[in-house]
Scaffold this active site. Structure first.
Site, PDB file in Angstrom:
ATOM      1  N   GLY A 172      20.643  47.976  26.483  1.00 45.81           N
ATOM      2  CA  GLY A 172      20.624  49.261  27.576  1.00 45.81           C
ATOM      3  C   GLY A 172      20.408  48.476  29.032  1.00 45.81           C
ATOM      4  O   GLY A 172      21.132  47.646  29.444  1.00 45.81           O
ATOM      5  N   GLY A 407      51.888  32.789  46.741  1.00 45.94           N
ATOM      6  CA  GLY A 407      50.493  33.032  47.004  1.00 45.94           C
ATOM      7  C   GLY A 407      49.371  32.406  46.151  1.00 45.94           C
ATOM      8  O   GLY A 407      48.523  32.245  46.818  1.00 45.94           O
ATOM      9  N   ALA A 408      49.844  31.940  45.001  1.00 47.11           N
ATOM     10  CA  ALA A 408      48.981  31.099  43.908  1.00 47.11           C
ATOM     11  C   ALA A 408      48.587  29.813  44.659  1.00 47.11           C
ATOM     12  O   ALA A 408      47.501  29.323  44.360  1.00 47.11           O
ATOM     13  CB  ALA A 408      49.608  31.042  42.701  1.00 47.11           C
TER      14      ALA A 408
END
Length: 517
Positions: A172, A407-408
């Site tokens: 929880g 882009g990598a």
């Protein structure tokens, strides 16, 4: 007049009661099962005789539901400070033998006070989580207690390192304090962590789910990525904490514990030349490169079960502490996907905030293509890596080993993203994309019209590869520092680190950036 012996006897008695926690029978029962007690964990963490406990005589003040007058030694949590390798570290350790380690008002007050002490004095925090959750008898005060701990987790974030050990149940709301810390270590078999248990999941969704499916150390390490290390038992968990602390500074104003060698060793390592295959399509294990690069092959890998297509972890190079980020060609060809982007971005940001230089090893053919990746938000997740590297002001050393496409390439810390040194091996291919894909785009009509399309395509690929898929095109445009032999890598990186340790870079003042979460 000497102190009244009765007072000393009373103090000794109270101390003994506090140390007995939920009772000696419960403590021995845990030990018989191979579990450490809360105090055993603390004493195993610190150098002998250095632990200073805080709040040993604290008790709850709850009068509801049979709690009136019920003794709860230390209110179920041990807090204090001690020395690890001669450096102070603050700790809390929840005691499951005292009311199930449940968190109430005083319990949370002790943890919060310890965290504020760590903040004032600039020292790491280690938390052993072993608790049944909120103390129901204290009602909303238990919830408020969690809120106070969460608030301080965030207050300390980026100021002092925070390490959580999940040593028992953590369910929880209790799961969110570890989740707000920097590193999570979870003990295999004896610990679990979840928000909703199987019964709640079934009631809410109709799905049948066992704890083994989502709450175990294995599930969190490999599937959800919520934890960074699996410990085989309590003693191993303590060992991992101590190892992790050995790379970290006490706080964000201090440097990590470097142990620089008196002289930088520039001796080449010929064995490095044999590690990367000449065939660009052949995979290899980047861990072989890392273990030759770092001191004595000692690489402390972080989150090694999650997003295995990227490798992150701590090491030393000629005594300088570094964070290493490396593509792993053995998994998904080393592409960047959603999970690997998240994993790397988080690690980069941790290193930056705690002044740990970054060494990036690049062999990336691009972002992983696919509908699932696009729909899952690879644009947003990949942007986290760009954001993390661009905002990092620590020394950044990049080594391009083989592929560095599109882009990598930028996302793996190119010079344009702020790298201080960029070295490339002769095998490096720095380009918008690989030759196979590029010629299909650039010469589609020419290939189709050729008498032998396959031969024409191969000819054009070779032409493209010669011109663009090499380090020398980028080198001619001053986009990399140098082209080096793989054998020269350890010496070059070590010297680059020595020449950047004095780096001080400031950015425009702002409250904080807006990383694409």
């Amino acid at each position: 007049m000497p102190i009244d012996p009765k007072l000393l006897k009373n103090l000794a008695h109270r101390r003994a009661v506090a140390r007995a926690a939920g009772g000696n029978d419960k403590l021995e029962a845990r030990r018989a099962k191979g579990l450490m007690t809360a105090r055993d964990r603390v004493e195993a963490l610190f150098q002998p005789g250095t632990f200073l406990e805080m709040g040993q005589h604290a008790q709850h003040d709850c009068h509801n539901f049979g709690m009136d007058g019920k003794p709860m030694p230390g209110d179920g949590v041990i807090t204090g400070v001690g020395l690890v390798d001669g450096r102070p570290v603050a700790v809390f350790s929840q005691d499951f033998t005292v009311g199930g380690g449940a968190l109430g008002r005083i319990h949370s007050r002790k943890i919060s006070d310890m965290m504020e002490y760590a903040l004032r004095c600039g020292m790491p925090v280690v938390g052993f989580n072993d608790s049944g959750g909120a103390r129901i008898q204290e009602g909303v005060e238990s919830l408020a207690g969690y809120g106070q701990v969460f608030f301080r987790n965030v207050l300390l974030s980026g100021v002092v390192p925070q390490i959580a050990v999940i040593a028992g149940p953590c369910a929880g709301g209790a799961a969110y304090s570890p989740a707000l810390m920097d590193f999570l270590i979870m003990v295999r078999k004896t610990a679990n962590m979840f928000i909703c248990g199987p019964e709640v999941i079934k009631a809410a969704t109709g799905q049948k789910a066992d704890l083994a499916d989502f709450a175990t150390a294995e599930a969190h390490a490999a599937v959800s990525g919520n934890i960074h290390f699996i410990a085989e038992n309590d003693a191993h968990a303590v060992e991992l904490v101590r190892k992790l602390l050995s790379y970290l500074p006490p706080n964000n104003l201090m440097d990590p514990p470097h142990h620089p060698t008196p002289v930088v060793d520039m001796t080449p390592d010929p064995g490095m030349n044999d590690l990367v295959p000449s065939d660009p399509k052949q995979a290899y294990n980047v861990l072989d490169v890392i273990t030759r690069l770092v001191d004595a092959g000692d690489f402390f890998e972080v989150a090694k079960e999650f997003a295995k297509n990227i490798v992150v972890g701590f090491a030393r190079i000629q005594g300088i502490v570094v964070g290493i980020v490396a593509n792993q060609p053995m998994v998904k060809a080393g592409t960047l996907d959603i999970d690997s982007s998240d994993k790397a971005a988080r690690f980069i940001r941790f290193c930056n905030v705690f002044n740990i230089p970054l060494v990036t090893l690049v062999d990336v053919p691009g972002f992983l293509p696919g509908l699932q990746q696009e729909r899952g938000g690879i644009i947003r997740h990949g942007a986290k890596m760009l954001f993390a590297y661009a905002s990092a002001t620590v020394p950044k050393i990049t080594v391009i080993m083989r592929k560095a496409y599109g882009g990598a390439y930028l996302a793996m810390c190119s010079q344009d993203m702020g790298a201080d040194f960029v070295y490339a091996w002769p095998t490096a291919e720095i380009a918008v994309m690989g030759a196979e894909g590029a010629v299909k785009v650039l010469y589609k009509k020419e290939i189709a019209a050729a008498p032998d399309p396959k031969a024409k395509e191969a000819e054009l690929q070779a032409e493209y590869r010669d011109k663009f898929c090499s380090p020398y095109e980028a080198a001619s445009k001053a986009m990399i520092t140098d082209v080096i032999e793989p054998a020269e890598t350890r010496a070059a990186v070590a010297m680059a680190l020595r020449n950047t340790l004095s780096k001080r870079e400031t950015r425009p003042p702002k409250k904080h950036g807006t990383i694409p979460l």
